[in-house]
Scaffold this motif. Structure first.
Motif, PDB file in Angstrom:
ATOM      1  N   LEU A 166       0.822  -1.206   0.000  1.00 52.38           N
ATOM      2  CA  LEU A 166       0.000   0.000   0.000  1.00 52.38           C
ATOM      3  C   LEU A 166       0.859   1.260   0.000  1.00 52.38           C
ATOM      4  O   LEU A 166       0.579   2.233  -0.707  1.00 52.38           O
ATOM      5  CB  LEU A 166      -0.907   0.012   1.233  1.00 52.38           C
ATOM      6  N   LEU A 167       1.917   1.241   0.815  1.00 50.31           N
ATOM      7  CA  LEU A 167       2.805   2.402   0.886  1.00 50.31           C
ATOM      8  C   LEU A 167       3.464   2.662  -0.465  1.00 50.31           C
ATOM      9  O   LEU A 167       3.581   3.818  -0.904  1.00 50.31           O
ATOM     10  CB  LEU A 167       3.866   2.180   1.962  1.00 50.31           C
ATOM     11  N   ALA A 168       3.896   1.612  -1.120  1.00 47.89           N
ATOM     12  CA  ALA A 168       4.529   1.769  -2.435  1.00 47.89           C
ATOM     13  C   ALA A 168       3.542   2.317  -3.458  1.00 47.89           C
ATOM     14  O   ALA A 168       3.882   3.183  -4.271  1.00 47.89           O
ATOM     15  CB  ALA A 168       5.092   0.425  -2.899  1.00 47.89           C
ATOM     16  N   ALA A 169       2.300   1.841  -3.398  1.00 49.02           N
ATOM     17  CA  ALA A 169       1.295   2.276  -4.367  1.00 49.02           C
ATOM     18  C   ALA A 169       0.898   3.734  -4.181  1.00 49.02           C
ATOM     19  O   ALA A 169       0.554   4.421  -5.142  1.00 49.02           O
ATOM     20  CB  ALA A 169       0.065   1.375  -4.262  1.00 49.02           C
ATOM     21  N   GLU A 170       0.950   4.222  -2.940  1.00 51.88           N
ATOM     22  CA  GLU A 170       0.484   5.577  -2.661  1.00 51.88           C
ATOM     23  C   GLU A 170       1.617   6.519  -2.278  1.00 51.88           C
ATOM     24  O   GLU A 170       1.372   7.609  -1.755  1.00 51.88           O
ATOM     25  CB  GLU A 170      -0.567   5.531  -1.550  1.00 51.88           C
ATOM     26  N   SER A 171       2.843   6.130  -2.525  1.00 61.31           N
ATOM     27  CA  SER A 171       3.993   6.928  -2.100  1.00 61.31           C
ATOM     28  C   SER A 171       3.999   8.330  -2.713  1.00 61.31           C
ATOM     29  O   SER A 171       4.559   9.261  -2.124  1.00 61.31           O
ATOM     30  CB  SER A 171       5.299   6.198  -2.441  1.00 61.31           C
ATOM     31  N   SER A 172       3.376   8.500  -3.858  1.00 64.58           N
ATOM     32  CA  SER A 172       3.390   9.813  -4.517  1.00 64.58           C
ATOM     33  C   SER A 172       2.532  10.835  -3.791  1.00 64.58           C
ATOM     34  O   SER A 172       2.666  12.042  -4.035  1.00 64.58           O
ATOM     35  CB  SER A 172       2.909   9.687  -5.968  1.00 64.58           C
ATOM     36  N   THR A 173       1.654  10.403  -2.885  1.00 63.03           N
ATOM     37  CA  THR A 173       0.769  11.350  -2.207  1.00 63.03           C
ATOM     38  C   THR A 173       1.416  12.007  -0.997  1.00 63.03           C
ATOM     39  O   THR A 173       0.914  13.010  -0.494  1.00 63.03           O
ATOM     40  CB  THR A 173      -0.528  10.655  -1.751  1.00 63.03           C
ATOM     41  N   VAL A 174       2.523  11.439  -0.524  1.00 63.32           N
ATOM     42  CA  VAL A 174       3.173  11.951   0.684  1.00 63.32           C
ATOM     43  C   VAL A 174       4.669  12.090   0.440  1.00 63.32           C
ATOM     44  O   VAL A 174       5.299  11.172  -0.097  1.00 63.32           O
ATOM     45  CB  VAL A 174       2.922  11.014   1.892  1.00 63.32           C
ATOM     46  N   ASN A 175       5.231  13.205   0.872  1.00 60.31           N
ATOM     47  CA  ASN A 175       6.662  13.457   0.676  1.00 60.31           C
ATOM     48  C   ASN A 175       7.454  12.983   1.898  1.00 60.31           C
ATOM     49  O   ASN A 175       8.036  13.769   2.634  1.00 60.31           O
ATOM     50  CB  ASN A 175       6.907  14.957   0.459  1.00 60.31           C
ATOM     51  N   PRO A 188       6.760  -4.212  12.407  1.00 62.19           N
ATOM     52  CA  PRO A 188       7.344  -5.014  11.322  1.00 62.19           C
ATOM     53  C   PRO A 188       8.355  -4.214  10.518  1.00 62.19           C
ATOM     54  O   PRO A 188       8.235  -2.997  10.366  1.00 62.19           O
ATOM     55  CB  PRO A 188       6.124  -5.361  10.466  1.00 62.19           C
ATOM     56  N   ALA A 189       9.364  -4.899  10.028  1.00 60.83           N
ATOM     57  CA  ALA A 189      10.316  -4.260   9.112  1.00 60.83           C
ATOM     58  C   ALA A 189       9.686  -4.234   7.726  1.00 60.83           C
ATOM     59  O   ALA A 189       9.083  -5.217   7.290  1.00 60.83           O
ATOM     60  CB  ALA A 189      11.624  -5.044   9.090  1.00 60.83           C
ATOM     61  N   LEU A 190       9.818  -3.110   7.033  1.00 58.24           N
ATOM     62  CA  LEU A 190       9.194  -2.955   5.727  1.00 58.24           C
ATOM     63  C   LEU A 190      10.261  -2.796   4.647  1.00 58.24           C
ATOM     64  O   LEU A 190      11.161  -1.961   4.789  1.00 58.24           O
ATOM     65  CB  LEU A 190       8.274  -1.722   5.712  1.00 58.24           C
ATOM     66  N   PRO A 191      10.175  -3.561   3.581  1.00 61.23           N
ATOM     67  CA  PRO A 191      11.127  -3.391   2.481  1.00 61.23           C
ATOM     68  C   PRO A 191      10.855  -2.099   1.731  1.00 61.23           C
ATOM     69  O   PRO A 191       9.746  -1.573   1.744  1.00 61.23           O
ATOM     70  CB  PRO A 191      10.838  -4.604   1.585  1.00 61.23           C
ATOM     71  N   GLY A 192      11.887  -1.549   1.102  1.00 62.17           N
ATOM     72  CA  GLY A 192      11.700  -0.348   0.293  1.00 62.17           C
ATOM     73  C   GLY A 192      12.228   0.926   0.916  1.00 62.17           C
ATOM     74  O   GLY A 192      11.909   2.027   0.459  1.00 62.17           O
ATOM     75  N   GLY A 193      13.024   0.813   1.975  1.00 63.91           N
ATOM     76  CA  GLY A 193      13.628   2.006   2.569  1.00 63.91           C
ATOM     77  C   GLY A 193      12.717   2.798   3.476  1.00 63.91           C
ATOM     78  O   GLY A 193      12.999   3.965   3.775  1.00 63.91           O
ATOM     79  N   TRP A 194      11.636   2.186   3.975  1.00 64.96           N
ATOM     80  CA  TRP A 194      10.728   2.885   4.873  1.00 64.96           C
ATOM     81  C   TRP A 194      11.331   2.956   6.274  1.00 64.96           C
ATOM     82  O   TRP A 194      11.858   1.978   6.789  1.00 64.96           O
ATOM     83  CB  TRP A 194       9.381   2.183   4.915  1.00 64.96           C
ATOM     84  N   GLU A 195      11.232   4.121   6.896  1.00 68.53           N
ATOM     85  CA  GLU A 195      11.738   4.335   8.257  1.00 68.53           C
ATOM     86  C   GLU A 195      10.588   4.110   9.232  1.00 68.53           C
ATOM     87  O   GLU A 195       9.696   4.944   9.360  1.00 68.53           O
ATOM     88  CB  GLU A 195      12.283   5.756   8.400  1.00 68.53           C
ATOM     89  N   THR A 196      10.573   2.972   9.914  1.00 66.87           N
ATOM     90  CA  THR A 196       9.450   2.620  10.775  1.00 66.87           C
ATOM     91  C   THR A 196       9.786   2.818  12.251  1.00 66.87           C
ATOM     92  O   THR A 196      10.922   2.628  12.679  1.00 66.87           O
ATOM     93  CB  THR A 196       9.030   1.155  10.561  1.00 66.87           C
ATOM     94  N   SER A 197       8.786   3.205  13.005  1.00 68.51           N
ATOM     95  CA  SER A 197       8.903   3.278  14.461  1.00 68.51           C
ATOM     96  C   SER A 197       7.539   2.975  15.056  1.00 68.51           C
ATOM     97  O   SER A 197       6.502   3.235  14.446  1.00 68.51           O
ATOM     98  CB  SER A 197       9.395   4.656  14.914  1.00 68.51           C
TER      99      SER A 197
END
Length: 255
Positions: free
Chosen positions: A212-221, A235-244
Motif C-alpha cells: 500500500l505504501l509503495a502504491a500511494e507513495s506519490s501522495t506523501v513526501n 514489522p520491518a518494511l522493504p523499500g527504505g521505509w523508516e518505521t517506528s
C-alpha cells in the motif's frame, strides 16, 4: 461516601475482545477483558459486542468518567477534500454523507457521522459508526452512571495521542486482520485507507502494508511510518521505509 465518580475508565471495543481499564482516583489501575462471541445468524457484527460490553460494565461497578475507543473494524472513514465552499459543518456533513453513500450504498444510511475540526486549507476526516451501536453504548454508560467524555474511532484516537505532529509521513494501525493507513503531507491528511486485510498473519500483513505504501507513495513526501500495533515490535518494511512503533491507546492483546 464513595468517590468512584472520580475514577477514569477506558473501554476498547473490538469484534473479538473488549478491554476495560479503570484508573481509580486513588490506588492502582485495574484491567478487565471480555471475549466476544461470533455473531449469530441474522445478527449484525456489533450486536455481540454490545452484549459483551453490557456484561463487562455491569461487573465494573458504577460511577466514573468513561472514554470509549472503537476498533476501526466498526468505522467507515471518508477523506474530505478541502474546499472554500465546504467550511461550514452542515456542508461538510453533507459531503461526508455523499462520499460514504457512494462507497457503501444504502449501508451508509445506518451510520452516525462525526467530523474532525475544520482547518483552513487542509483536508479533513469523517468517521461513520453504526448509530445503533453508538446508541447502545451511550445507553449503557447512562445506566451505569458513567460520564461519557469521548467516543472515538481507534485511528483518530491514535493520531491524537502521538504527541508531536506528523508533518510528512504515514500512520498505520495494524490489527488482527485489519489495516488502517493515513498519509500526512505538510501536516494535513492526504490519503486514507481502512479495510479488512487479506491476512491475519503479522508478517504477511507487513507485506500488505508495504504494498500500500509503495502504491500511494506519490501522495506523501516522506518515508517515515509510525505504526501502532499490538505486536511486541513493529514489522520491518522493504523499500527504505523508516518505521517506528507508537504506544497504542488501548492495551488489547488480540493481534
Amino acid at each position: 461516601m464513595s468517590l468512584s465518580w472520580l475514577d477514569r475508565l477506558t473501554l476498547f471495543i473490538h469484534p473479538q475482545q473488549l478491554v476495560l481499564e479503570r484508573q481509580p482516583w486513588r490506588g492502582a489501575a485495574s484491567r478487565q477483558v471480555a471475549e466476544v462471541a461470533s455473531p449469530a445468524a441474522g445478527e449484525a457484527d456489533w450486536q455481540p459486542v454490545l452484549a459483551a460490553a453490557e456484561t463487562l460494565l455491569r461487573a465494573s461497578g458504577r460511577g466514573g468518567a468513561l472514554r470509549i475507543i472503537v476498533a476501526d473494524h466498526f468505522v467507515r472513514y471518508a477523506l474530505l477534500p478541502w474546499s472554500e465552499m465546504l467550511t461550514g459543518k452542515q456542508a461538510r456533513l453533507d459531503m461526508a454523507r455523499a462520499l460514504l453513500r457512494n462507497a457503501l450504498g444504502d449501508k451508509a444510511d445506518a451510520l452516525d457521522i462525526a467530523l474532525d475540526r475544520t482547518a483552513f486549507g487542509k483536508n479533513g476526516i469523517a468517521a461513520g459508526i453504526d448509530r445503533q451501536l453508538l446508541g447502545g453504548l451511550r445507553a449503557l454508560a447512562k445506566t451505569r452512571r458513567l460520564r461519557l467524555g469521548s467516543l472515538q474511532p481507534r485511528l483518530m484516537a491514535e493520531l491524537a495521542a502521538t504527541g508531536a505532529p506528523l508533518n510528512d509521513g504515514w500512520f498505520a494501525c495494524l490489527d488482527n486482520g485489519w489495516l488502517s493507513l493515513a498519509g500526512v503531507r505538510d501536516g494535513a491528511i492526504a490519503s486514507l485507507r481502512n479495510h479488512r486485510a487479506s491476512t491475519a498473519d503479522p508478517a504477511l500483513l507487513a507485506g500488505e502494508l508495504a504494498g500500500l505504501l509503495a502504491a500511494e507513495s506519490s501522495t506523501v513526501n516522506g518515508k517515515k511510518v509510525l505504526i501502532s500495533t499490538f505486536s511486541v515490535t513493529p514489522p520491518a518494511l522493504p523499500g527504505g521505509w523508516e518505521t517506528s512503533q507508537v504506544a497504542t491507546v488501548c492495551g488489547a492483546s488480540h493481534a
